[in-house]
Design an enzyme around this catalytic site. Structure first.
Site, PDB file in Angstrom:
ATOM      1  N   ASP A   9       0.860  -1.186   0.000  1.00  0.00           N
ATOM      2  CA  ASP A   9       0.000   0.000   0.000  1.00  0.00           C
ATOM      3  C   ASP A   9       0.894   1.233   0.000  1.00  0.00           C
ATOM      4  O   ASP A   9       2.097   1.153   0.258  1.00  0.00           O
ATOM      5  CB  ASP A   9      -0.916   0.008   1.230  1.00  0.00           C
ATOM      6  CG  ASP A   9      -1.853   1.222   1.246  1.00  0.00           C
ATOM      7  OD1 ASP A   9      -2.306   1.636   0.159  1.00  0.00           O
ATOM      8  OD2 ASP A   9      -2.106   1.770   2.329  1.00  0.00           O
ATOM      9  N   SER A  10       0.268   2.377  -0.237  1.00  0.00           N
ATOM     10  CA  SER A  10       1.017   3.632  -0.164  1.00  0.00           C
ATOM     11  C   SER A  10       1.328   4.014   1.279  1.00  0.00           C
ATOM     12  O   SER A  10       2.196   4.843   1.526  1.00  0.00           O
ATOM     13  CB  SER A  10       0.207   4.749  -0.819  1.00  0.00           C
ATOM     14  OG  SER A  10      -1.013   4.906  -0.126  1.00  0.00           O
ATOM     15  N   TYR A  41      -0.994   7.957  -2.745  1.00  0.00           N
ATOM     16  CA  TYR A  41      -1.095   7.666  -4.175  1.00  0.00           C
ATOM     17  C   TYR A  41      -2.350   8.310  -4.789  1.00  0.00           C
ATOM     18  O   TYR A  41      -2.384   8.604  -5.975  1.00  0.00           O
ATOM     19  CB  TYR A  41      -1.225   6.157  -4.408  1.00  0.00           C
ATOM     20  CG  TYR A  41       0.038   5.323  -4.291  1.00  0.00           C
ATOM     21  CD1 TYR A  41       1.269   5.868  -3.911  1.00  0.00           C
ATOM     22  CD2 TYR A  41      -0.009   3.952  -4.572  1.00  0.00           C
ATOM     23  CE1 TYR A  41       2.405   5.070  -3.809  1.00  0.00           C
ATOM     24  CE2 TYR A  41       1.125   3.153  -4.477  1.00  0.00           C
ATOM     25  CZ  TYR A  41       2.336   3.710  -4.101  1.00  0.00           C
ATOM     26  OH  TYR A  41       3.445   2.916  -4.008  1.00  0.00           O
ATOM     27  N   GLY A  42      -3.359   8.474  -3.958  1.00  0.00           N
ATOM     28  CA  GLY A  42      -4.712   8.730  -4.465  1.00  0.00           C
ATOM     29  C   GLY A  42      -4.893  10.019  -5.225  1.00  0.00           C
ATOM     30  O   GLY A  42      -5.824  10.143  -6.004  1.00  0.00           O
ATOM     31  N   CYS A  72      -4.418  -1.363  -2.081  1.00  0.00           N
ATOM     32  CA  CYS A  72      -4.600   0.067  -2.318  1.00  0.00           C
ATOM     33  C   CYS A  72      -5.450   0.171  -3.571  1.00  0.00           C
ATOM     34  O   CYS A  72      -5.103  -0.399  -4.612  1.00  0.00           O
ATOM     35  CB  CYS A  72      -3.238   0.722  -2.544  1.00  0.00           C
ATOM     36  SG  CYS A  72      -3.325   2.399  -3.199  1.00  0.00           S
ATOM     37  N   ASN A  73      -6.567   0.876  -3.461  1.00  0.00           N
ATOM     38  CA  ASN A  73      -7.484   0.950  -4.598  1.00  0.00           C
ATOM     39  C   ASN A  73      -6.882   1.691  -5.778  1.00  0.00           C
ATOM     40  O   ASN A  73      -7.038   1.281  -6.926  1.00  0.00           O
ATOM     41  CB  ASN A  73      -8.779   1.643  -4.162  1.00  0.00           C
ATOM     42  CG  ASN A  73      -9.659   0.744  -3.325  1.00  0.00           C
ATOM     43  OD1 ASN A  73     -10.550   0.101  -3.843  1.00  0.00           O
ATOM     44  ND2 ASN A  73      -9.406   0.679  -2.031  1.00  0.00           N
ATOM     45  N   THR A  74      -6.168   2.780  -5.495  1.00  0.00           N
ATOM     46  CA  THR A  74      -5.601   3.554  -6.597  1.00  0.00           C
ATOM     47  C   THR A  74      -4.554   2.729  -7.334  1.00  0.00           C
ATOM     48  O   THR A  74      -4.527   2.686  -8.571  1.00  0.00           O
ATOM     49  CB  THR A  74      -4.962   4.851  -6.053  1.00  0.00           C
ATOM     50  OG1 THR A  74      -5.847   5.444  -5.097  1.00  0.00           O
ATOM     51  CG2 THR A  74      -4.705   5.830  -7.177  1.00  0.00           C
ATOM     52  N   GLU A 151      -3.986   9.283   7.986  1.00  0.00           N
ATOM     53  CA  GLU A 151      -2.527   9.251   8.112  1.00  0.00           C
ATOM     54  C   GLU A 151      -2.046  10.233   9.193  1.00  0.00           C
ATOM     55  O   GLU A 151      -1.029  10.007   9.825  1.00  0.00           O
ATOM     56  CB  GLU A 151      -1.840   9.540   6.766  1.00  0.00           C
ATOM     57  CG  GLU A 151      -2.031   8.445   5.708  1.00  0.00           C
ATOM     58  CD  GLU A 151      -1.064   7.238   5.863  1.00  0.00           C
ATOM     59  OE1 GLU A 151      -0.008   7.378   6.495  1.00  0.00           O
ATOM     60  OE2 GLU A 151      -1.400   6.155   5.345  1.00  0.00           O
ATOM     61  N   CYS A 184     -11.240   2.776  -0.654  1.00  0.00           N
ATOM     62  CA  CYS A 184      -9.865   3.135  -0.303  1.00  0.00           C
ATOM     63  C   CYS A 184      -9.582   2.400   0.999  1.00  0.00           C
ATOM     64  O   CYS A 184     -10.410   2.418   1.917  1.00  0.00           O
ATOM     65  CB  CYS A 184      -9.734   4.645  -0.126  1.00  0.00           C
ATOM     66  SG  CYS A 184      -8.129   5.132   0.581  1.00  0.00           S
ATOM     67  N   THR A 185      -8.413   1.775   1.088  1.00  0.00           N
ATOM     68  CA  THR A 185      -8.150   0.938   2.261  1.00  0.00           C
ATOM     69  C   THR A 185      -7.878   1.750   3.528  1.00  0.00           C
ATOM     70  O   THR A 185      -7.769   1.184   4.610  1.00  0.00           O
ATOM     71  CB  THR A 185      -6.998  -0.054   2.000  1.00  0.00           C
ATOM     72  OG1 THR A 185      -5.872   0.658   1.502  1.00  0.00           O
ATOM     73  CG2 THR A 185      -7.422  -1.110   1.006  1.00  0.00           C
ATOM     74  N   HIS A 186      -7.777   3.058   3.412  1.00  0.00           N
ATOM     75  CA  HIS A 186      -7.711   3.876   4.624  1.00  0.00           C
ATOM     76  C   HIS A 186      -9.096   4.064   5.255  1.00  0.00           C
ATOM     77  O   HIS A 186      -9.210   4.327   6.441  1.00  0.00           O
ATOM     78  CB  HIS A 186      -7.153   5.270   4.313  1.00  0.00           C
ATOM     79  CG  HIS A 186      -5.678   5.306   4.069  1.00  0.00           C
ATOM     80  ND1 HIS A 186      -5.113   4.862   2.903  1.00  0.00           N
ATOM     81  CD2 HIS A 186      -4.653   5.732   4.860  1.00  0.00           C
ATOM     82  CE1 HIS A 186      -3.791   5.029   2.964  1.00  0.00           C
ATOM     83  NE2 HIS A 186      -3.486   5.545   4.141  1.00  0.00           N
TER      84      HIS A 186
END
Lengths: 267, 267
Positions: A9-10, A41-42, A72-74, A151, A184-186
């Site tokens: 992931d980012s 990344y998004g 990570c979706n992006t 984040e 989005c995984t966040h």
């Protein structure tokens, strides 16, 4: 098979996928890469994200992973197809599982996708859903403020979170979508807040949670599950300062046993 | 890819899987085989069921199916592994998806499996669940009266259904399992009655519903989804009298477009 599952992931968001993989598959070892020096990344263009994703994937493949999970979706939108073609190991992204779960759970065929600008622009969720079931209507909403909220550890501040969510979602408060995909995984760290914002009227699908299930299925199908042997310790690699990462893990994955290393990886 | 998905069962139960496949994947064509002249499989010995299952599978493969779904738990327990080795097309059973879904959804790791005697004796569910997550406790209950109840159309008679369910499940009424797997594809027709019997205190997992999701995932992974083209008509083959089968379909899949043929297939 003793080789680890590679997860990338980012930043810290992909750990929402790891949390579910380790819960559903406690025998499996994870090798995680968090590209925090280039996070997020998004909001970058897809070409750039594709280059980053391929670089991280090749780095993990060289560490002998048995499967790659693009958590990570992006990055999934940018590079899943090319990595499936290039790599010999199975590659799973988070968009397909989220799309399939939304189709499974929605009763009225109307889905709202919350995602980063990059994922929304890529059209990856509407494409994935409608390629399976063209009867579905998919609306997307970019939520660029959500990743920094997580984040920067503001996700526990109810007032800030409430304002950010309201700004992003107010135009959808009365939409007739019965299902929301956290694209989005966040975002799973905001899941309860988002569910409450919609007063429980919409099912909230966590792509990461669904991805772990598909990891389980594919490991089984490929016959590469790990046998239960000894205590399992995971490895987390990040290319930057680890203190914030560790803080988040202590908060919401306190029982995870891991070694963390700071490494260099840049284009 | 225009080839159909082959789906097989001993009777009408597998149509609960078809219902979900056609809902989630409306572009796909189904070729169904109901082995009603030898129904039920669930109370026969596994050797016999294995022979029947292989015979039906080879019959469907000769009709150029692109994937085989064994929509019968007993047949899955008896023949999934051998068919995966023998056939070149992907083969999916219903036990793995049910097991993975129970692991995904259970919060306390205690699962109750309701199944036929054959499936219970095979130990297929406890093996599947515990090979993924050895922390789980799995209890099984054979319910030999459930399949005749459905095949004889008594599932709409509340009094008879209530008595049969009570007889089968009374010793589990206060068990601490938080998740129940319907480990037979006939049982979803009793799903609401079973859920009510447990007063909504246990999540009820329908293996067929979960299998459709994994069919979707695997078709995507193998890149053999069918493009949306024209109206989709399914084909149902049965080796016996079709009137009861048609009655059940009218009742709970009224919108399904299909051709039904009575054929011969016996050992």
């Amino acid at each position: 098979m003793d080789r680890p599952i590679g997860v990338m992931d980012s930043g810290v968001g992909g750990m929402t996928v790891v949390r579910e993989i380790t819960r559903q598959l406690p025998n499996e070892r994870i090798l995680y890469f968090g590209d925090i020096s280039r996070c997020p990344y998004g909001e970058k263009d897809l070409e750039t994200v594709r280059a980053y994703t391929i670089q991280v994937a090749e780095y993990l493949v060289a560490k002998d992973i048995k499967m790659l999970v693009i958590a990570c979706n992006t990055a999934t939108a940018a590079a899943l197809e090319i990595l499936r073609e290039r790599l010999e190991i199975p590659v799973i992204g988070v968009i397909g599982p989220g799309a399939r779960s939304a189709i499974q759970h929605s009763r009225n065929g109307k889905v709202l996708v919350l995602a980063t600008s990059g994922t929304v622009k890529s059209n990856a969720y509407p494409d994935a859903i409608r390629s399976l079931n063209h009867n579905f209507e998919v609306t997307s909403q970019a939520c660029p403020a959500f990743v920094p909220l997580v984040e920067e550890l503001r996700y526990k501040d109810d007032i800030v979170t409430g304002i950010v969510i309201h700004q992003a979602l107010k135009s959808h408060m009365h939409s007739d979508a019965d299902t929301v995909i956290l694209g989005c995984t966040h975002y799973p760290l905001l899941k309860e807040s988002i569910r409450r914002y919609f007063d429980g009227r919409k099912a909230v699908i966590d792509s990461g949670y669904e991805t772990a299930r598909e990891v389980s299925s594919l490991l089984n199908y490929q016959r590469i599950l790990r046998a239960p042997e000894g205590e399992v310790t995971h490895t987390i690699l990040i290319n930057g300062d680890s203190s914030r990462f560790k803080y988040i893990l202590r908060d919401w994955l306190p029982e995870l046993k891991y070694d963390m290393k700071e490494i260099e990886l840049k284009v």
